[in-house]
Structures are given as structure tokens and as C-alpha cells.
Design a protein around this motif. Structure first.
Motif, PDB file in Angstrom:
ATOM      1  N   LYS A 100       0.488 -20.812  -9.992  1.00 33.10           N
ATOM      2  CA  LYS A 100      -1.059 -20.828  -9.671  1.00 33.10           C
ATOM      3  C   LYS A 100      -1.231 -20.205  -8.256  1.00 33.10           C
ATOM      4  N   MET A 101      -0.486 -20.850  -7.288  1.00 30.49           N
ATOM      5  CA  MET A 101      -0.762 -20.111  -5.923  1.00 30.49           C
ATOM      6  C   MET A 101      -0.528 -18.629  -5.849  1.00 30.49           C
ATOM      7  N   ALA A 102       0.602 -18.440  -6.814  1.00 27.97           N
ATOM      8  CA  ALA A 102       1.174 -16.856  -6.664  1.00 27.97           C
ATOM      9  C   ALA A 102       0.002 -16.054  -7.089  1.00 27.97           C
ATOM     10  N   VAL A 103      -0.601 -16.515  -8.121  1.00 31.97           N
ATOM     11  CA  VAL A 103      -1.585 -15.671  -8.734  1.00 31.97           C
ATOM     12  C   VAL A 103      -2.924 -15.809  -7.793  1.00 31.97           C
ATOM     13  N   GLY A 104      -3.342 -16.873  -7.436  1.00 31.09           N
ATOM     14  CA  GLY A 104      -4.599 -17.134  -6.767  1.00 31.09           C
ATOM     15  C   GLY A 104      -4.509 -16.413  -5.210  1.00 31.09           C
ATOM     16  N   ASN A 105      -3.437 -16.171  -4.757  1.00 36.28           N
ATOM     17  CA  ASN A 105      -3.229 -15.460  -3.577  1.00 36.28           C
ATOM     18  C   ASN A 105      -3.075 -13.937  -3.406  1.00 36.28           C
ATOM     19  N   LEU A 106      -3.101 -13.399  -4.737  1.00 36.44           N
ATOM     20  CA  LEU A 106      -2.729 -12.030  -5.156  1.00 36.44           C
ATOM     21  C   LEU A 106      -4.257 -11.265  -4.694  1.00 36.44           C
ATOM     22  N   PRO A 107      -4.210  -9.970  -4.212  1.00 35.63           N
ATOM     23  CA  PRO A 107      -5.454  -9.233  -4.178  1.00 35.63           C
ATOM     24  C   PRO A 107      -5.827  -9.060  -5.765  1.00 35.63           C
ATOM     25  N   ARG A 111      -4.081  -8.466  -9.290  1.00 39.78           N
ATOM     26  CA  ARG A 111      -4.041  -9.302 -10.362  1.00 39.78           C
ATOM     27  C   ARG A 111      -4.421  -8.573 -11.657  1.00 39.78           C
ATOM     28  N   ILE A 112      -5.178  -7.618 -11.666  1.00 43.61           N
ATOM     29  CA  ILE A 112      -5.277  -6.690 -12.844  1.00 43.61           C
ATOM     30  C   ILE A 112      -3.971  -6.104 -13.252  1.00 43.61           C
ATOM     31  N   ALA A 113      -2.897  -5.919 -12.412  1.00 42.04           N
ATOM     32  CA  ALA A 113      -1.814  -5.263 -13.001  1.00 42.04           C
ATOM     33  C   ALA A 113      -1.054  -6.538 -13.536  1.00 42.04           C
ATOM     34  N   VAL A 114      -0.796  -7.630 -13.011  1.00 41.09           N
ATOM     35  CA  VAL A 114      -0.470  -8.896 -13.628  1.00 41.09           C
ATOM     36  C   VAL A 114      -0.887  -9.126 -14.938  1.00 41.09           C
ATOM     37  N   ARG A 115      -2.130  -9.070 -14.901  1.00 37.37           N
ATOM     38  CA  ARG A 115      -2.990  -9.343 -16.351  1.00 37.37           C
ATOM     39  C   ARG A 115      -2.487  -8.436 -17.362  1.00 37.37           C
ATOM     40  N   SER A 116      -2.256  -7.035 -17.219  1.00 39.49           N
ATOM     41  CA  SER A 116      -1.741  -6.164 -17.949  1.00 39.49           C
ATOM     42  C   SER A 116      -0.381  -6.734 -18.518  1.00 39.49           C
ATOM     43  N   ARG A 117       0.501  -6.927 -17.413  1.00 37.43           N
ATOM     44  CA  ARG A 117       1.873  -7.273 -17.980  1.00 37.43           C
ATOM     45  C   ARG A 117       1.967  -8.523 -18.680  1.00 37.43           C
ATOM     46  N   LEU A 118       0.897  -9.452 -18.335  1.00 36.57           N
ATOM     47  CA  LEU A 118       0.896 -10.480 -19.456  1.00 36.57           C
ATOM     48  C   LEU A 118       0.406 -10.221 -20.698  1.00 36.57           C
ATOM     49  N   LYS A 172      14.385 -11.872 -13.529  1.00 37.60           N
ATOM     50  CA  LYS A 172      15.171 -10.932 -12.486  1.00 37.60           C
ATOM     51  C   LYS A 172      14.380  -9.717 -12.138  1.00 37.60           C
ATOM     52  N   GLN A 173      13.672  -9.174 -13.209  1.00 38.91           N
ATOM     53  CA  GLN A 173      13.042  -7.946 -12.714  1.00 38.91           C
ATOM     54  C   GLN A 173      11.446  -8.177 -12.198  1.00 38.91           C
ATOM     55  N   ASP A 174      10.923  -9.344 -12.584  1.00 39.26           N
ATOM     56  CA  ASP A 174       9.390  -9.504 -12.209  1.00 39.26           C
ATOM     57  C   ASP A 174       9.339 -11.073 -12.148  1.00 39.26           C
ATOM     58  N   PRO A 175       9.726 -11.353 -11.027  1.00 40.16           N
ATOM     59  CA  PRO A 175       9.789 -13.003 -10.714  1.00 40.16           C
ATOM     60  C   PRO A 175       8.562 -13.728 -11.049  1.00 40.16           C
ATOM     61  N   LEU A 176       7.316 -13.158 -10.762  1.00 40.58           N
ATOM     62  CA  LEU A 176       6.208 -13.577 -10.950  1.00 40.58           C
ATOM     63  C   LEU A 176       5.781 -13.738 -12.481  1.00 40.58           C
ATOM     64  N   LEU A 177       5.963 -12.573 -13.243  1.00 40.58           N
ATOM     65  CA  LEU A 177       5.988 -12.707 -14.747  1.00 40.58           C
ATOM     66  C   LEU A 177       6.915 -13.725 -15.316  1.00 40.58           C
ATOM     67  N   GLY A 178       8.215 -13.926 -14.658  1.00 41.99           N
ATOM     68  CA  GLY A 178       8.965 -14.880 -15.374  1.00 41.99           C
ATOM     69  C   GLY A 178       8.516 -16.194 -15.025  1.00 41.99           C
ATOM     70  N   MET A 179       7.743 -16.478 -13.990  1.00 40.95           N
ATOM     71  CA  MET A 179       7.408 -17.864 -13.720  1.00 40.95           C
ATOM     72  C   MET A 179       6.087 -18.055 -14.487  1.00 40.95           C
ATOM     73  N   LEU A 180       5.298 -17.166 -14.880  1.00 44.90           N
ATOM     74  CA  LEU A 180       4.263 -17.363 -15.774  1.00 44.90           C
ATOM     75  C   LEU A 180       4.787 -17.567 -17.167  1.00 44.90           C
ATOM     76  N   LEU A 181       5.673 -17.039 -17.544  1.00 44.20           N
ATOM     77  CA  LEU A 181       6.286 -17.228 -18.926  1.00 44.20           C
ATOM     78  C   LEU A 181       6.932 -18.829 -18.909  1.00 44.20           C
ATOM     79  N   SER A 182       7.545 -19.227 -18.127  1.00 42.91           N
ATOM     80  CA  SER A 182       8.072 -20.334 -17.909  1.00 42.91           C
ATOM     81  C   SER A 182       6.805 -21.500 -17.961  1.00 42.91           C
ATOM     82  N   VAL A 183       5.772 -21.287 -17.264  1.00 36.30           N
ATOM     83  CA  VAL A 183       4.713 -22.147 -17.427  1.00 36.30           C
ATOM     84  C   VAL A 183       4.026 -22.174 -18.788  1.00 36.30           C
TER      85      VAL A 183
END
Length: 426
Positions: A100-107, A111-118, A172-183
Motif C-alpha cells: 500500500k505504501m509503495a503505491v501511495g507514494n508513487l506520482p 500509478r497509471i503505468a502500474v495500473r496498466s501492468r496490473l 525479479k523483473q518488476d518488484p512492485l508488480l510481484g508484491m501486488l500479485l503476492s497480496v
């Protein structure tokens, strides 16, 4: 009530507004950004946090949350520009907070890019899992910790071992995406198992199994979309969030945080085994690498469940009320660990309250949400005893407010209460 001369800003003599009972539980925050990432049943809603600020700690700049759970208080506070120091002993829950912190601290642009990857991952997750081999290390951890216990049907278990492989590759390629998948997986792992969270985790009944078990892959795919949408809906975290120490009992050894107050809900003294209730999440998150790891986690936690009681616990009575209560429980309890659990709980909570007082400014306000309990027909007035312990260590008991009515296993009425304490001397 008279104003404290040290700081008029934190005065407590204004009219009280009531808070809706639903906001004192996890269900009150349903639909809010971040809140639905993980179903933390012991939690409260964002409105509860805001209510505590408005009613008791207006103008606060720094708050401590010593039992953070999935981070509702730290996230809400940071969104309001308030710094929060927190503790959380469960590493699976700390992972949720970190995500949650990782996403909330993003510009916003990121965040738009992370949303697209998700969203892209949600579309492709089934194909990736179907092509992935099983994670043998995760299988070994299961065998080491759970032995021959069967918590999943064969297909779900196979999917879990494969999705762990996919999870690691993505991480390994995208730590944030990996964390969000774990959640996402941890959020769905119990409802897609043979277990059910109903207070404590238990096996589903035949009637419950007959309704069908949700498909894990489909559920994870849908949950990735929930998180993706929250990337845009969630507030910016303006305030800072800092892990002070994982274990609230060790707060006294930390440098003084000098908080303006505390907003928290400690473990209830209700026999709940909080780590056993998250054993599947801990396993998937690779936090059970060693045999008997659950026992080592329980040793760190507040003594609130029968299985938390170690041989050395429950031998100290923090005041005469606890001594008399323990004696009565010894006469009536069906399990002799119960009196020791009760004594151990208040011993642990005395340590925490002393540490919180040390880490608060003069005139700081401690808002503690807690429930009472009942064992062998003996009422355990947790809220009253904690308030008395606060006074014993030099805090002022401002008030105790009943938040809602609860029901015990023997169908007698219990309560959920708010204890308000205040630091009146250094």
C-alpha cells in the motif's frame, strides 16, 4: 474536564460525536481505496481513524499505531499529511502495508503505468500459471509446517505452487508488480481453500463445501483489477510511514518518537490465534521457511490465545484486580492455560502501555479500541483493567466509551469499547 496547560491544542473538553458501530469493524471500510486489498477482519475503517483525530487528537502531527494490521491507520494518517510510526509483528501483514505504501507514494503518472501492468497481468495470469512449473521449495515448506494436513483441493494446490513460480519471476523483473500479485494471492488464499475464516480459521462444513470453492486463478485475476483501480482512486501519502519495530513490546527500546497520540486496536483477549489464522498467507509469502515457524511467531505476539501461552507466562500479576481475576478463573476455567493467558495478556499490555507513554509527548492521547471477554462464566473486563493499568503507570484515564455490543460463545453480551488515556507527566 479541565484543560491541560501544557498544550491547549489537544484539549478533550469539546462535545463528543458518536461513531457508527460499523466503522469500528473491518466491514465499515468496504469499498474504500486500499481497504479491500486484504480482508483483515480485526481491523477498523478509515472513518474510525478520522473520528479519533477529530474527537481526541485534533492538530496531531505524529501518531503511533503499535498493532497496525494491514495498515489502515498509517495509510489514512499519511493521506492526511500526518506522520505515523507503526509496529506489526506479522510479516504477511507487513507485506500488505508495504504494498500500500509503495503505491501511495508513487506520482500519479507512475500509478497509471502500474495500473496498466496490473490489468495486463490480470488478463494473462491464467496462461502464465498453466505454463509454470511447481515451486518445490514452497511444497517443502508446506510439508515441514503442515505435515499431512490437507488445506486445498488438488487443483488449487497445484495452481498455488505454479503461481508462486510466476510470482517470483515477475518480482525479479518488476518488484512492485510481484508484491501486488503476492497480496492478491494472500487475499484469496483462504476463501479458495478447504478452510473458512469465521472468527478463527476452521475447516468448511459439508454444507459450505457444497456451495463450491471459488477458483483461485479467477479470483486472483479479479483482485488484480481491484488493486489496479485503487492505483488511481487512492490518496497521495503526504505524511511519512515508518516501521518503528515489528514487535510492539520492544517499543521501549526504540528512540523516542515523540508522538502526539496513539490510535490502535490491540489483540483482543478472546483466545484467537492470530498467526494460525494467517498460516496460509504466511506460507505463501515464504515466511514459514523453518519448521515450527508459527510457534516462533506466537512467542513474539501479545499473549491473547491459549496456544500463545509459554511455560514462563502468566506467573506475574500486574495488579490486585488481575490477581483476583486469575484466582476466579482457576476455579472455573475448563483449561488451566486460560488463567495464565489472562495474566500474560495484561503483563504484555503493561509493557506496551509503558512504551507508548515513553514515545508520546506530554499531553499525548492514547485511543485504544478493545473488547472484553468471558471464560467459564467469568467476565474479563479487559477495558477496565487496561484503563487501570494506564493509571498505575501514570496516565490519566479520560473516559471509556462503549462502541458496540458483541456476543460471546455462551451467548452473553460483551462489548467493544474505546479507552482514552492521556499522558500528564514525563
Amino acid at each position: 474536564m479541565k484543560l491541560m496547560k501544557q498544550d491547549q491544542q489537544f484539549a478533550l473538553d469539546f462535545p463528543r460525536d458518536e461513531i457508527e458501530a460499523r466503522h469500528t469493524t473491518h466491514s465499515g471500510g468496504k469499498g474504500e481505496p486500499f481497504h479491500d486489498w486484504y480482508p483483515y477482519l480485526e481491523g477498523f475503517s478509515s472513518e474510525f481513524v478520522k473520528h479519533m483525530l477529530t474527537q481526541y487528537i485534533p492538530g496531531a502531527r505524529r501518531i503511533i499505531e503499535p498493532f497496525a494490521g494491514t495498515g489502515t491507520a498509517p495509510i489514512v494518517l499519511a493521506g492526511l499529511g500526518i506522520d505515523c510510526g507503526y509496529c506489526e509483528v506479522n510479516p504477511a501483514m507487513r507485506l500488505v502495508i508495504s504494498a500500500k505504501m509503495a503505491v501511495g507514494n508513487l506520482p500519479r503518472t507512475e500509478r497509471i503505468a502500474v495500473r496498466s501492468r496490473l490489468l495486463a497481468l490480470s488478463d494473462s495470469i491464467a496462461e502464465k500459471i498453466a505454463a509454470a512449473p511447481s515451486d518445490e521449495l514452497l511444497l517443502k515448506d508446506y510439508q515441514n509446517n503442515f505435515g499431512s494436513s490437507i488445506f486445498f483441493d488438488e487443483g488449487t494446490f497445484r495452481s498455488l505452487l505454479a503461481i508462486r513460480t510466476v510470482n517470483d519471476q515477475i518480482g525479479k523483473q518488476d518488484p512492485l508488480l510481484g508484491m501486488l500479485l503476492s497480496v492478491s494471492v494472500m487475499s484469496k488464499i483462504v476463501i479458495c481453500s478447504l478452510l473458512k475464516r469465521a472468527g478463527d480459521v476452521r475447516y468448511k462444513t459439508e454444507k459450505e463445501l457444497a456451495k463450491g470453492i471459488p477458483d483461485l486463478v479467477a479470483e486472483v485475476g479479479k483482485h488484480l483489477i481491484v488493486i489496479a483501480n485503487d492505483c488511481l482512486a487512492s490518496p497521495d501519502l503526504v505524511g511519512s510511514i515508518k516501521l518503528l519495530t515489528s514487535n510492539a513490546k520492544e517499543l521501549g527500546m526504540c528512540p523516542d518518537f515523540l508522538a502526539d497520540g496513539v490510535i490502535t486496536s490491540p489483540p483482543y483477549l478472546n483466545g484467537t490465534n492470530y498467526f494460525r489464522n494467517t498460516k496460509l498467507e504466511l506460507w505463501y509469502g515464504r515466511f514459514l521457511g523453518e519448521k515450527n515457524a508459527l510457534r516462533s511467531f506466537r512467542n513474539l505476539a501479545i499473549t491473547s490465545g491459549i496456544n500463545d501461552v509459554a511455560k514462563t507466562q502468566g506467573r506475574v500479576h500486574v495488579n490486585e484486580t488481575v490477581r483476583e481475576l486469575v484466582a476466579k478463573l482457576e476455579e472455573n476455567a475448563y483449561d488451566m492455560r486460560i488463567p495464565r493467558m489472562v495474566a500474560g495478556y495484561f503483563e504484555d499490555m503493561q509493557v506496551v502501555l509503558k512504551s507508548l507513554s515513553k514515545n508520546c509527548r506530554l499531553n499525548g492521547v492514547l485511543c485504544i479500541d478493545i473488547g472484553d471477554s468471558r471464560y467459564g462464566g467469568v467476565h474479563v473486563p479487559t477495558h477496565e483493567i487496561l484503563a487501570a493499568i494506564g493509571e498505575d503507570i501514570g496516565l490519566q484515564h479520560v473516559e471509556t466509551i462503549r462502541l458496540r455490543t458483541r456476543t460471546s460463545k455462551d451467548q452473553t453480551k460483551l462489548s467493544q469499547s474505546l479507552i482514552v488515556l492521556r499522558k500528564i507527566k514525563n
